[in-house]
Design an enzyme around this catalytic site. Sequence first.
Site, PDB file in Angstrom:
ATOM      1  N   ALA A  45     -18.942   3.681   5.998  1.00 47.46           N
ATOM      2  CA  ALA A  45     -18.433   2.723   4.804  1.00 47.46           C
ATOM      3  C   ALA A  45     -19.527   1.908   4.038  1.00 47.46           C
ATOM      4  O   ALA A  45     -20.090   1.852   2.931  1.00 47.46           O
ATOM      5  CB  ALA A  45     -17.269   2.434   5.248  1.00 47.46           C
TER       6      ALA A  45
ATOM      7  N   THR B 275      -3.874   4.778  -1.436  1.00 42.60           N
ATOM      8  CA  THR B 275      -4.875   5.475  -0.043  1.00 42.60           C
ATOM      9  C   THR B 275      -6.067   7.323  -0.993  1.00 42.60           C
ATOM     10  O   THR B 275      -5.093   7.201  -1.654  1.00 42.60           O
ATOM     11  CB  THR B 275      -3.956   5.858   0.857  1.00 42.60           C
ATOM     12  OG1 THR B 275      -2.875   6.355   0.896  1.00 42.60           O
ATOM     13  CG2 THR B 275      -3.341   4.210   1.622  1.00 42.60           C
ATOM     14  N   TYR B 276      -6.255   6.923  -0.104  1.00 40.64           N
ATOM     15  CA  TYR B 276      -7.517   8.589   0.092  1.00 40.64           C
ATOM     16  C   TYR B 276      -6.808   9.122   0.773  1.00 40.64           C
ATOM     17  O   TYR B 276      -7.240   8.278   1.697  1.00 40.64           O
ATOM     18  CB  TYR B 276      -8.298   7.963  -1.081  1.00 40.64           C
ATOM     19  CG  TYR B 276      -8.466   8.846  -1.441  1.00 40.64           C
ATOM     20  CD1 TYR B 276      -9.192   9.606  -3.196  1.00 40.64           C
ATOM     21  CD2 TYR B 276      -9.211  10.241  -1.248  1.00 40.64           C
ATOM     22  CE1 TYR B 276      -9.600  10.073  -4.050  1.00 40.64           C
ATOM     23  CE2 TYR B 276     -10.156  11.737  -1.448  1.00 40.64           C
ATOM     24  CZ  TYR B 276     -10.262  11.289  -2.890  1.00 40.64           C
ATOM     25  OH  TYR B 276     -10.592  11.974  -3.592  1.00 40.64           O
TER      26      TYR B 276
ATOM     27  N   GLN C 164      -6.775  -3.673  10.645  1.00 38.10           N
ATOM     28  CA  GLN C 164      -5.969  -2.863  10.562  1.00 38.10           C
ATOM     29  C   GLN C 164      -4.184  -3.122  10.784  1.00 38.10           C
ATOM     30  O   GLN C 164      -4.275  -3.967  10.794  1.00 38.10           O
ATOM     31  CB  GLN C 164      -6.477  -2.116  11.467  1.00 38.10           C
ATOM     32  CG  GLN C 164      -5.624  -0.664  12.222  1.00 38.10           C
ATOM     33  CD  GLN C 164      -5.240   0.766  11.652  1.00 38.10           C
ATOM     34  OE1 GLN C 164      -4.407  -0.012  10.480  1.00 38.10           O
ATOM     35  NE2 GLN C 164      -6.145   1.169  11.764  1.00 38.10           N
TER      36      GLN C 164
ATOM     37  N   GLU D 198       1.083  -0.916   0.506  1.00 38.21           N
ATOM     38  CA  GLU D 198       0.173  -0.133  -0.006  1.00 38.21           C
ATOM     39  C   GLU D 198       0.213   1.591  -0.268  1.00 38.21           C
ATOM     40  O   GLU D 198       1.630   1.145   0.984  1.00 38.21           O
ATOM     41  CB  GLU D 198      -0.818   0.444   1.307  1.00 38.21           C
ATOM     42  CG  GLU D 198      -2.498   1.326   1.225  1.00 38.21           C
ATOM     43  CD  GLU D 198      -3.055   0.890   2.807  1.00 38.21           C
ATOM     44  OE1 GLU D 198      -3.839  -0.338   2.128  1.00 38.21           O
ATOM     45  OE2 GLU D 198      -3.267   1.995   3.745  1.00 38.21           O
TER      46      GLU D 198
HETATM   47  P1  FAD Z   1     -17.409   2.093   9.104  1.00 35.10           P
HETATM   48  O1  FAD Z   1     -16.903   0.874   8.330  1.00 35.10           O
HETATM   49  O2  FAD Z   1     -18.427   3.589   8.856  1.00 35.10           O
HETATM   50  O3  FAD Z   1     -17.318   2.468  10.748  1.00 35.10           O
HETATM   51  C1  FAD Z   1     -17.117   3.585  11.301  1.00 35.10           C
HETATM   52  C2  FAD Z   1     -17.485   3.112  13.018  1.00 35.10           C
HETATM   53  O4  FAD Z   1     -18.669   3.724  12.582  1.00 35.10           O
HETATM   54  C3  FAD Z   1     -16.879   2.057  13.306  1.00 35.10           C
HETATM   55  O5  FAD Z   1     -16.635   2.036  14.819  1.00 35.10           O
HETATM   56  C4  FAD Z   1     -18.087   1.335  13.127  1.00 35.10           C
HETATM   57  O6  FAD Z   1     -18.530   0.618  14.143  1.00 35.10           O
HETATM   58  C5  FAD Z   1     -19.320   2.162  13.423  1.00 35.10           C
HETATM   59  N1  FAD Z   1     -20.689   1.992  12.528  1.00 35.10           N
HETATM   60  C6  FAD Z   1     -20.561   1.380  11.309  1.00 35.10           C
HETATM   61  N2  FAD Z   1     -21.710   1.538  10.804  1.00 35.10           N
HETATM   62  C7  FAD Z   1     -22.446   2.278  10.700  1.00 35.10           C
HETATM   63  C8  FAD Z   1     -23.957   2.559  11.735  1.00 35.10           C
HETATM   64  N3  FAD Z   1     -24.356   2.015  11.213  1.00 35.10           N
HETATM   65  N4  FAD Z   1     -24.700   3.119  13.214  1.00 35.10           N
HETATM   66  C9  FAD Z   1     -23.457   2.618  13.824  1.00 35.10           C
HETATM   67  N5  FAD Z   1     -22.340   2.763  14.139  1.00 35.10           N
HETATM   68  C10 FAD Z   1     -21.544   2.505  12.800  1.00 35.10           C
HETATM   69  N6  FAD Z   1      -8.871   6.351   5.890  1.00 35.10           N
HETATM   70  C11 FAD Z   1      -8.637   7.900   4.858  1.00 35.10           C
HETATM   71  O7  FAD Z   1      -8.773   8.465   4.654  1.00 35.10           O
HETATM   72  N7  FAD Z   1      -7.801   6.756   3.365  1.00 35.10           N
HETATM   73  C12 FAD Z   1      -7.948   5.883   2.913  1.00 35.10           C
HETATM   74  O8  FAD Z   1      -6.691   5.369   2.129  1.00 35.10           O
HETATM   75  C13 FAD Z   1      -7.749   4.708   4.521  1.00 35.10           C
HETATM   76  N8  FAD Z   1      -7.184   3.530   4.028  1.00 35.10           N
HETATM   77  C14 FAD Z   1      -7.423   2.464   5.370  1.00 35.10           C
HETATM   78  C15 FAD Z   1      -7.363   0.325   4.828  1.00 35.10           C
HETATM   79  C16 FAD Z   1      -7.575   0.821   6.014  1.00 35.10           C
HETATM   80  C17 FAD Z   1      -6.634  -1.101   5.621  1.00 35.10           C
HETATM   81  C18 FAD Z   1      -7.871   0.734   7.242  1.00 35.10           C
HETATM   82  C19 FAD Z   1      -7.738  -0.341   8.326  1.00 35.10           C
HETATM   83  C20 FAD Z   1      -8.328   1.777   7.265  1.00 35.10           C
HETATM   84  C21 FAD Z   1      -7.913   3.053   6.780  1.00 35.10           C
HETATM   85  N9  FAD Z   1      -8.318   4.360   7.270  1.00 35.10           N
HETATM   86  C22 FAD Z   1      -8.293   5.636   5.428  1.00 35.10           C
HETATM   87  C23 FAD Z   1      -9.025   4.491   7.908  1.00 35.10           C
HETATM   88  C24 FAD Z   1     -10.305   4.834   8.410  1.00 35.10           C
HETATM   89  O9  FAD Z   1     -11.150   5.356   7.023  1.00 35.10           O
HETATM   90  C25 FAD Z   1     -10.892   4.875   9.205  1.00 35.10           C
HETATM   91  O10 FAD Z   1     -10.473   4.295  10.775  1.00 35.10           O
HETATM   92  C26 FAD Z   1     -12.405   5.546   9.699  1.00 35.10           C
HETATM   93  O11 FAD Z   1     -12.478   6.052  10.869  1.00 35.10           O
HETATM   94  C27 FAD Z   1     -13.295   3.647  10.175  1.00 35.10           C
HETATM   95  O12 FAD Z   1     -13.114   3.845   8.664  1.00 35.10           O
HETATM   96  P2  FAD Z   1     -14.189   2.627   8.273  1.00 35.10           P
HETATM   97  O13 FAD Z   1     -14.348   2.639   7.039  1.00 35.10           O
HETATM   98  O14 FAD Z   1     -13.888   1.563   8.626  1.00 35.10           O
HETATM   99  O15 FAD Z   1     -15.733   3.163   8.540  1.00 35.10           O
END
Ligand code: FAD
Length: 318
Positions: free
Chosen positions: A145, A50-51, A211, A19
């Site tokens: 997400a 990454t973005y 992560q 990455e």
């Molecule tokens: P989600 O899956 O939306 O979860 C976020 C939080 O909300 C979690 O606590 C989850 O339990 C909670 N949640 C989810 N759905 C609901 C719902 N319906 N109701 C209530 N709570 C809910 N960040 C960047 O800016 N750019 C990148 O390129 C980037 N790459 C990454 C790559 C990997 C492999 C990882 C693990 C992380 C990356 N991140 C990146 C960081 C990521 O954006 C953060 O960790 C962010 O805070 C959460 O993203 P997520 O997609 O897991 O969010």
Amino acid sequence: MKVTDYFNEADGRTLISFEVLPPLKGGTMKSIFDVLDPLMEFKPPFIDVTYHREEYVYTKNANGYYEKTSIRKRPGTVGICAAIMHRYGVDAVPHLICGGFTKEDTENALIDLNFLNIKNVLAIRGDARRFDSQFVPTPGGHSFAVDLVKQIAKMNKGVYLDSNIENGAQTDFCIGVAGYPEKHFEAPNLDIDLEHTKSKIEAGGDYIVTQMFFDNSKFFAYVEDCRKSGIDKPIVPGLKPLTRLRQLRSLPSRFYISMPETLAKEAVKCKSDEDVKELGIEWCISQSKELKQSGVPCLHYYTMGDSDTIRRIVEAVY
Ligand code: FAD
């Protein structure tokens, strides 16, 4: 080709992927190629890019007052993906985030990716901007997400936001999502976080990338919990070696992960950052070997601009 097709083709063999993050604005593709060139001999089938959302910065204006403006410090994800595919002939996986995007921006970005023949995206929410206390969705954009995954899955069925579009072209994106062996920091507990991860899979997620973690037992327990909860998609461990003493504190505070006692104790005994780096490389090699032995589909290395370290690790593992 889709990331999941590579996993299927590998037939139990553990692949590797890397990455990279876009250079700061004003930089060039050379910084990306300098990281990737020495790693390509390991034949990664895909490379993630990454973005980075816009950030708030405070700049002093002519009257001496500070003004809050927002800038994107690391633009270029899609262009970098295209350049990587062109130079190396491997697939690139752009990360696509909710923050900073309306649903229409997302749709248009996906159309661009589809036209570029990019077959994979990692769908994530993104973090809160600096100076925001929590993640603030863009008006007209997604809050989680899972909603982004749903939008991509709909486009895969030819459904666009504009309901007047009939017989819209069906995209065919393979959708990766993020997973957290040590829990996402906002989730009240691991079970609830896992439920949310499961909803991303049910919405159309094809695989999970985790992560970073430094204790394999946390990853193995996470995989077991995922399987118990009914998540049957591939789970790819994300790995980053410890390379400096100060990362003992900065990585846990930035990524909400823990450092195993043994690693922390050994690190503080080191006399220099060079020694910490050697320790970190050895630790990551042993983590990688154990994960490979356990049959993970892929080892995904967060390069963070340091190809020498990652190279030494992969050389020792493969
Ligand atoms: P989600 O899956 O939306 O979860 C976020 C939080 O909300 C979690 O606590 C989850 O339990 C909670 N949640 C989810 N759905 C609901 C719902 N319906 N109701 C209530 N709570 C809910 N960040 C960047 O800016 N750019 C990148 O390129 C980037 N790459 C990454 C790559 C990997 C492999 C990882 C693990 C992380 C990356 N991140 C990146 C960081 C990521 O954006 C953060 O960790 C962010 O805070 C959460 O993203 P997520 O997609 O897991 O969010």
